[in-house]
Design a protein around this motif. Structure first.
Motif, PDB file in Angstrom:
ATOM      1  N   LYS A 169      40.689 -65.284  -5.621  1.00 49.07           N
ATOM      2  CA  LYS A 169      40.044 -65.976  -4.345  1.00 49.07           C
ATOM      3  C   LYS A 169      38.849 -65.418  -4.105  1.00 49.07           C
ATOM      4  O   LYS A 169      38.645 -64.540  -3.304  1.00 49.07           O
ATOM      5  CB  LYS A 169      40.909 -66.330  -2.819  1.00 49.07           C
ATOM      6  N   ARG A 170      38.048 -65.705  -4.747  1.00 50.40           N
ATOM      7  CA  ARG A 170      36.494 -64.901  -5.240  1.00 50.40           C
ATOM      8  C   ARG A 170      35.397 -64.889  -3.724  1.00 50.40           C
ATOM      9  O   ARG A 170      34.535 -64.044  -3.282  1.00 50.40           O
ATOM     10  CB  ARG A 170      35.691 -65.144  -6.187  1.00 50.40           C
ATOM     11  N   GLY A 171      36.080 -65.936  -2.964  1.00 53.02           N
ATOM     12  CA  GLY A 171      34.865 -66.245  -1.697  1.00 53.02           C
ATOM     13  C   GLY A 171      34.844 -64.914  -0.941  1.00 53.02           C
ATOM     14  O   GLY A 171      33.484 -63.850  -0.607  1.00 53.02           O
ATOM     15  N   VAL A 172      36.125 -64.588  -0.032  1.00 54.39           N
ATOM     16  CA  VAL A 172      36.090 -63.032   0.193  1.00 54.39           C
ATOM     17  C   VAL A 172      35.874 -61.576  -0.070  1.00 54.39           C
ATOM     18  O   VAL A 172      34.851 -61.220   0.296  1.00 54.39           O
ATOM     19  CB  VAL A 172      37.630 -62.605   0.524  1.00 54.39           C
ATOM     20  N   LEU A 173      35.502 -62.155  -1.532  1.00 53.02           N
ATOM     21  CA  LEU A 173      35.249 -60.722  -1.783  1.00 53.02           C
ATOM     22  C   LEU A 173      33.691 -60.332  -2.224  1.00 53.02           C
ATOM     23  O   LEU A 173      32.920 -59.701  -2.522  1.00 53.02           O
ATOM     24  CB  LEU A 173      36.051 -60.349  -3.857  1.00 53.02           C
ATOM     25  N   ARG A 174      33.484 -61.543  -2.880  1.00 52.44           N
ATOM     26  CA  ARG A 174      31.560 -62.018  -2.715  1.00 52.44           C
ATOM     27  C   ARG A 174      31.039 -61.824  -1.498  1.00 52.44           C
ATOM     28  O   ARG A 174      30.306 -61.044  -1.653  1.00 52.44           O
ATOM     29  CB  ARG A 174      31.392 -63.103  -3.403  1.00 52.44           C
ATOM     30  N   MET A 175      31.811 -62.010  -0.496  1.00 55.38           N
ATOM     31  CA  MET A 175      31.456 -61.759   1.006  1.00 55.38           C
ATOM     32  C   MET A 175      31.274 -60.527   1.142  1.00 55.38           C
ATOM     33  O   MET A 175      30.691 -59.691   1.528  1.00 55.38           O
ATOM     34  CB  MET A 175      32.041 -62.746   2.374  1.00 55.38           C
ATOM     35  N   GLN A 176      32.329 -59.502   0.934  1.00 46.36           N
ATOM     36  CA  GLN A 176      32.781 -58.279   0.669  1.00 46.36           C
ATOM     37  C   GLN A 176      31.356 -57.697  -0.107  1.00 46.36           C
ATOM     38  O   GLN A 176      30.624 -56.716   1.180  1.00 46.36           O
ATOM     39  CB  GLN A 176      33.887 -57.998   1.006  1.00 46.36           C
ATOM     40  N   LEU A 177      31.068 -58.008  -1.153  1.00 43.70           N
ATOM     41  CA  LEU A 177      30.386 -57.275  -1.669  1.00 43.70           C
ATOM     42  C   LEU A 177      28.649 -57.927  -1.295  1.00 43.70           C
ATOM     43  O   LEU A 177      28.168 -56.733  -0.613  1.00 43.70           O
ATOM     44  CB  LEU A 177      30.188 -57.712  -3.574  1.00 43.70           C
ATOM     45  N   GLN A 178      28.491 -58.612  -0.804  1.00 41.90           N
ATOM     46  CA  GLN A 178      27.462 -58.929   0.060  1.00 41.90           C
ATOM     47  C   GLN A 178      26.796 -57.705   1.307  1.00 41.90           C
ATOM     48  O   GLN A 178      26.299 -57.312   1.863  1.00 41.90           O
ATOM     49  CB  GLN A 178      27.208 -60.551   0.178  1.00 41.90           C
ATOM     50  N   ALA A 179      28.025 -57.924   2.033  1.00 38.63           N
ATOM     51  CA  ALA A 179      28.017 -57.000   3.246  1.00 38.63           C
ATOM     52  C   ALA A 179      27.363 -55.280   2.804  1.00 38.63           C
ATOM     53  O   ALA A 179      27.013 -54.916   3.892  1.00 38.63           O
ATOM     54  CB  ALA A 179      29.410 -57.100   4.096  1.00 38.63           C
ATOM     55  N   LEU A 180      28.532 -54.883   1.289  1.00 38.70           N
ATOM     56  CA  LEU A 180      27.947 -53.647   1.319  1.00 38.70           C
ATOM     57  C   LEU A 180      26.736 -53.634   1.222  1.00 38.70           C
ATOM     58  O   LEU A 180      26.352 -52.195   1.225  1.00 38.70           O
ATOM     59  CB  LEU A 180      29.287 -53.399   0.349  1.00 38.70           C
ATOM     60  N   ILE A 181      26.096 -54.466   0.567  1.00 36.29           N
ATOM     61  CA  ILE A 181      24.820 -54.662  -0.271  1.00 36.29           C
ATOM     62  C   ILE A 181      24.051 -53.744   0.652  1.00 36.29           C
ATOM     63  O   ILE A 181      22.401 -53.519   0.953  1.00 36.29           O
ATOM     64  CB  ILE A 181      24.501 -55.891  -1.723  1.00 36.29           C
ATOM     65  N   ARG A 182      24.018 -55.311   1.621  1.00 36.11           N
ATOM     66  CA  ARG A 182      23.138 -55.377   2.667  1.00 36.11           C
ATOM     67  C   ARG A 182      22.879 -54.465   3.140  1.00 36.11           C
ATOM     68  O   ARG A 182      22.553 -53.207   4.232  1.00 36.11           O
ATOM     69  CB  ARG A 182      23.067 -57.191   3.529  1.00 36.11           C
ATOM     70  N   ALA A 183      24.008 -53.241   3.895  1.00 36.47           N
ATOM     71  CA  ALA A 183      24.699 -52.264   4.634  1.00 36.47           C
ATOM     72  C   ALA A 183      23.870 -50.979   3.409  1.00 36.47           C
ATOM     73  O   ALA A 183      23.014 -49.813   4.190  1.00 36.47           O
ATOM     74  CB  ALA A 183      26.075 -51.508   4.441  1.00 36.47           C
ATOM     75  N   ALA A 184      23.366 -51.026   2.535  1.00 38.51           N
ATOM     76  CA  ALA A 184      23.292 -49.649   1.771  1.00 38.51           C
ATOM     77  C   ALA A 184      21.533 -49.535   2.425  1.00 38.51           C
ATOM     78  O   ALA A 184      21.406 -48.302   2.293  1.00 38.51           O
ATOM     79  CB  ALA A 184      23.685 -49.998   0.470  1.00 38.51           C
ATOM     80  N   VAL A 185      20.757 -50.445   1.422  1.00 39.13           N
ATOM     81  CA  VAL A 185      19.476 -51.110   1.864  1.00 39.13           C
ATOM     82  C   VAL A 185      19.251 -49.910   1.847  1.00 39.13           C
ATOM     83  O   VAL A 185      18.442 -48.682   2.126  1.00 39.13           O
ATOM     84  CB  VAL A 185      18.427 -50.580   3.568  1.00 39.13           C
ATOM     85  N   GLY A 186      18.510 -48.940   0.863  1.00 40.58           N
ATOM     86  CA  GLY A 186      17.775 -48.133  -0.113  1.00 40.58           C
ATOM     87  C   GLY A 186      18.570 -46.574  -0.193  1.00 40.58           C
ATOM     88  O   GLY A 186      17.756 -45.536  -0.165  1.00 40.58           O
ATOM     89  N   ARG A 187      19.884 -46.947   0.486  1.00 42.94           N
ATOM     90  CA  ARG A 187      20.564 -45.305   0.176  1.00 42.94           C
ATOM     91  C   ARG A 187      21.510 -45.884  -1.147  1.00 42.94           C
ATOM     92  O   ARG A 187      22.062 -47.101  -1.490  1.00 42.94           O
ATOM     93  CB  ARG A 187      21.447 -45.456   1.597  1.00 42.94           C
ATOM     94  N   PRO A 188      22.193 -45.043  -1.736  1.00 42.35           N
ATOM     95  CA  PRO A 188      22.965 -45.525  -2.558  1.00 42.35           C
ATOM     96  C   PRO A 188      24.770 -45.777  -1.837  1.00 42.35           C
ATOM     97  O   PRO A 188      25.056 -46.110  -1.285  1.00 42.35           O
ATOM     98  CB  PRO A 188      23.926 -44.005  -2.682  1.00 42.35           C
ATOM     99  N   LEU A 189      24.818 -46.673  -2.967  1.00 45.30           N
ATOM    100  CA  LEU A 189      26.206 -47.576  -2.488  1.00 45.30           C
ATOM    101  C   LEU A 189      27.272 -47.236  -3.573  1.00 45.30           C
ATOM    102  O   LEU A 189      27.321 -47.107  -5.210  1.00 45.30           O
ATOM    103  CB  LEU A 189      25.624 -48.531  -2.304  1.00 45.30           C
ATOM    104  N   HIS A 190      29.273 -47.300  -3.433  1.00 47.13           N
ATOM    105  CA  HIS A 190      29.189 -46.524  -4.324  1.00 47.13           C
ATOM    106  C   HIS A 190      30.689 -47.249  -3.551  1.00 47.13           C
ATOM    107  O   HIS A 190      31.372 -47.947  -2.839  1.00 47.13           O
ATOM    108  CB  HIS A 190      30.055 -45.386  -3.696  1.00 47.13           C
ATOM    109  N   VAL A 191      30.786 -48.904  -4.865  1.00 45.15           N
ATOM    110  CA  VAL A 191      32.321 -49.841  -4.976  1.00 45.15           C
ATOM    111  C   VAL A 191      33.311 -49.199  -5.654  1.00 45.15           C
ATOM    112  O   VAL A 191      32.720 -49.343  -7.086  1.00 45.15           O
ATOM    113  CB  VAL A 191      31.574 -50.223  -4.677  1.00 45.15           C
ATOM    114  N   MET A 192      34.661 -49.780  -5.148  1.00 48.37           N
ATOM    115  CA  MET A 192      35.287 -49.381  -6.297  1.00 48.37           C
ATOM    116  C   MET A 192      36.629 -50.248  -5.583  1.00 48.37           C
ATOM    117  O   MET A 192      36.976 -50.616  -4.681  1.00 48.37           O
ATOM    118  CB  MET A 192      35.693 -47.813  -5.671  1.00 48.37           C
TER     119      MET A 192
END
Ligand code: PEP
Ligand code: MG
Length: 747
Positions: free
Chosen positions: A542-565
């Motif tokens: 069910k990719r919708g929720v994962l996509r949305m979460q990944l987008q939120a993480l990318i938007r949160a990082a703005v110019g900072r390093p992002l670690h996703v696991m």
């Protein structure tokens, strides 16, 4: 059902009520009561036995037995017929008492001349207070109506005791229910110790009017309350889309109970005998509780729980007593509840010193929240909600899974000593905060912390953690009634990064599904949820929720390093797909003009043995790997981490498991991918030191464990420990704990 006795019984209850209202001491009341009961039942004897301590019953009043035996005759729980009634919570009715198995003759009472015996428990929703007995000379079996009638009387006695009717009697000096110390052995939900005062999540309803003289009025009140209950239950169920399957069936049974005619009829019968509507509900509830305690069948237990729950709701409607009783929460509250949801627990937040639950499990949402809040939690403390009263002194030992309610002073003192020692050690550890975890051989291990709430972030500073090695993102999903919006999540993740002040944070994508069911997600009813449709499996299906979460993480990082696991990767292709999904989201966000993270690292959690044997390419694809030891261990040993019977059965320092970890480190080293360990074991000093000796250079744990782990690592030579481990394996030891601790003792 009771016909003949209805008016007699009502008369008797009214006399009991008059006794309660009349002036006079408690002993006088008890004496009067036994007199009235014997008179009304037409028996020569009526006796009241009350608990002196949890194992001993004392004869407190009698009509018909020798008066000098009052306060002298005592029985142990289970001893004689009276002891049997007390132990089982069930009545004993016999025409020939001396021939009953377990009969115990008590010469001081002069009871040998009485042949028939009827004893019923004096109990109130799960609290056993004593036993009420009638005896007569003629050898006759008491009728069903008489048994029922006496149970109703016993119920009223229990209510009277609760209202303090027997205070001032010698019985008052008895350590009755709610007065003596009780110890509960449960399970550990979250380590830590706390002392405080009980705060009941759902305070018991107090029934002040057990006896009523107008059955018609009481029945009307009951019918009205039941109608209200049914409407509430119906609309509650209508609002919850159960989506078919077992859960829908369970909820349907709940609804059926609420609509049950026989339930209502039984309560109406109790009213006929003179009980008020509230007392009639409690009588049914007491009996359901007593059955619950002896029911082994889990399905039946659940149904009896439903009945209990419905009775509570009904009582609250009848008495108008909500959860808010106006009582003031103590300064040092320890929450006591049958169970509690994650959102409710979060509402209490860090005000709580500890939590004790009758139910719950280590993996329950409440346990996850308690862990995130670092509040000691004991689960499976059976019957504590019946025993504890608001304001009672209580000691919670989350390390041992024990609870002391109203403890003896000596127990409290020993407990305080233990807490003082722990506090002392914490102070010592605080001195190490800014020092690295460098072993005497010169190897440095990075110590990170696990988190899951904004409220955890201050611990980054206070514990000296070098970053967040595992940020569990489930809580924000679990505690809402709908899927959180992307904007909300982005703001929260940004806030986490702001508060990390440049220290790295490894965000783990949603590990949800199966047992961690979101309130707004269709439950799946899987036979084996831990091995079911969870974590990345849900994310990829069910990719919708994962996509949305990944987008939120990318938007949160703005110019900072992002670690996703990504959690629970079992095969390489799952990581590939998740990785691809992340890259697609990055491209999308860039297209939309959002600022990109300055750097992006993508990791996998190694939580299934299969991943340890994945192709080398998998290890090379990862920017980092984090071993989720909690899950890895449960699947390696095939021992459910939530099952109290087996969860501690296999030791982390078992040679096979250590060999697996060793191989994981080797494979990561070969692929030059950094590997960390983030399961609970990373916070246990001996285990942590062993992982460091195996080559883990990063460990992530509860903030409170950082001090003790650092303290130990700084004392030892990891190279030497590695040799000890290798030698023991060479010698064929199946467990390394003994060799490691013996070596440690020599340091
Ligand atoms: C683990 O399995 O070790 C882990 C860290 O993840 P969780 O405890 O959230 O399943
Ligand atoms: Mg896990």
């Amino acid at each position: 059902m009771p016909e003949r006795k209805d008016s007699d019984s009502r008369k008797l209850l009214l006399r009991l009520r008059e006794t309660l209202a009349a002036p006079g001491g408690g002993q006088h009341r008890l004496d009067q009561i036994t007199h009235h009961i014997a008179d009304s039942m037409g028996t020569q004897v009526c006796s009241i036995y009350l608990f002196r301590d949890p194992d001993t019953l004392e004869l407190c009043a009698t009509e018909g037995l020798k008066p000098e035996s009052v306060h002298q005759t005592r029985l142990r729980l289970g001893e004689g017929l009276v002891g049997r009634v007390a132990r089982t919570g069930r009545h004993v009715n016999t025409a020939n008492a001396p021939s009953e198995p377990g009969f115990r003759y008590m010469p001081e009472t002069g009871e040998e001349i009485f042949s028939s015996f009827l004893g019923v428990p004096i109990q109130r929703v799960g609290e056993r207070l004593g036993v009420l007995v009638v005896q007569s000379r003629d050898a006759r079996q008491f009728s069903e109506d008489e048994v029922y009638g006496l149970e109703v009387v016993a119920m009223v006695l229990a209510e009277m005791a609760e209202l303090g009717a027997f205070l001032g009697s010698q019985a008052d000096s008895l350590p009755l229910q709610h007065r003596f110390p009780v110890m509960f052995r449960g399970g550990t939900g979250q380590e830590g110790c706390a002392e405080g005062r009980v705060w009941l999540h759902e305070p018991r309803v107090v029934v002040t009017n057990p006896v009523a003289d107008d059955p018609l009025k009481e029945k009307a009140r009951l019918v009205e309350a039941v109608a209200m209950l049914r409407t509430t239950v119906d609309s509650m169920l209508a609002a919850t889309d159960m989506g078919g399957g077992d859960s829908a069936e369970v909820m349907e049974t709940y609804r059926m109970f609420a609509h049950s005619r026989s339930w209502l009829r039984r309560m109406e019968e109790a009213i006929e005998l003179g009980l008020s509507a509230e007392a009639a509900v409690e009588k049914e509830q007491s009996q359901a509780r007593a059955r619950l305690e002896s029911a082994a069948d889990p399905y039946l237990r659940d149904r009896l729980h439903d009945l209990d729950d419905l009775s509570n709701r009904l009582l609250r409607i009848l008495t108008g007593q909500g959860r808010d009783t106006g009582a003031e929460m103590p300064d040092d509250p320890i929450l006591v509840a049958r169970n509690i949801g994650p959102a409710e627990l979060l509402d209490y937040g860090r005000r709580l010193r500890g939590v004790v639950l009758e139910e719950g499990s280590v993996g329950s949402h409440a346990a996850i929240v308690a862990r995130a809040l670092a509040i000691p939690l004991v689960i499976h403390a059976e019957r504590i909600t019946s025993e504890a009263l608001n304001g009672d002194q209580i000691l919670v030992d989350g390390d041992m899974g024990t609870v002391h309610l109203r403890p003896e002073e000596s127990v409290a003192k020993a407990f305080r000593d233990k807490m003082a020692m722990q506090a002392e050690a914490q102070k010592r550890y605080a001195g190490l905060r800014d020092l690295p975890a460098t072993a005497t051989c010169g190897t440095t291990v990075q110590l990170y912390m696990n988190a899951g709430l904004m409220a955890d972030l201050p611990s980054l500073e206070s514990s000296g953690a070098e970053g967040v090695g595992l940020f569990r993102t489930e809580l924000q999903f679990l505690t809402r009634t709908r899927v959180p919006r992307r904007g909300e999540l982005a703001a929260l993740y940004a806030h986490v990064l702001d508060n990390a002040h440049g220290k790295p944070v490894m965000f783990r994508t949603l590990d949800i599904g199966s047992d961690k069911v979101l309130p707004y997600m269709k439950p799946q009813d899987e036979p084996n949820p831990a091995m079911g449709w969870r974590a990345i499996r849900v994310g990829l299906d069910k990719r919708g929720v994962l996509r949305m979460q990944l987008q939120a993480l990318i938007r949160a990082a703005v110019g900072r390093p992002l670690h996703v696991m990504f959690p629970f990767i079992t095969e390489m292709h799952e990581f590939e797909e998740a990785h691809k999904l992340l890259m697609e989201q990055l491209a999308r966000e860039q297209r939309l003009g959002h600022a990109m993270p300055s750097d992006i690292r993508v990791g996998a959690m190694l939580e299934t043995p299969s991943l340890a044997f994945a192709p080398r390419k998998f290890f090379e694809m990862c920017d980092f790997i984090s071993v989720g030891g909690n899950d890895l261990k449960q699947f390696f040993f095939a021992a459910d981490r939530e099952n109290e019977r087996v969860r501690r059965r296999y030791d982390t320092l078992n040679t096979s498991f250590i060999t697996l970890l060793d191989q994981i480190v080797q494979r990561c080293d070969e692929a030059r991918v950094p590997v960390s360990f983030c399961g609970e074991d990373a916070g246990r000093p001996i285990e942590a030191m062993t992982f460091a000796a195996l080559g883990f250079r990063r460990l992530s744990m509860r903030p409170a464990s950082i001090g003790p782990v650092k303290h130990l690592i700084r004392r030892v030579n990891l190279g030497e420990l590695r040799r000890v481990i290798d030698d023991a394996r060479e010698l064929g030891e199946t467990n390394l704990r003994r060799c490691i601790t013996e070596w440690l003792a020599r340091q």
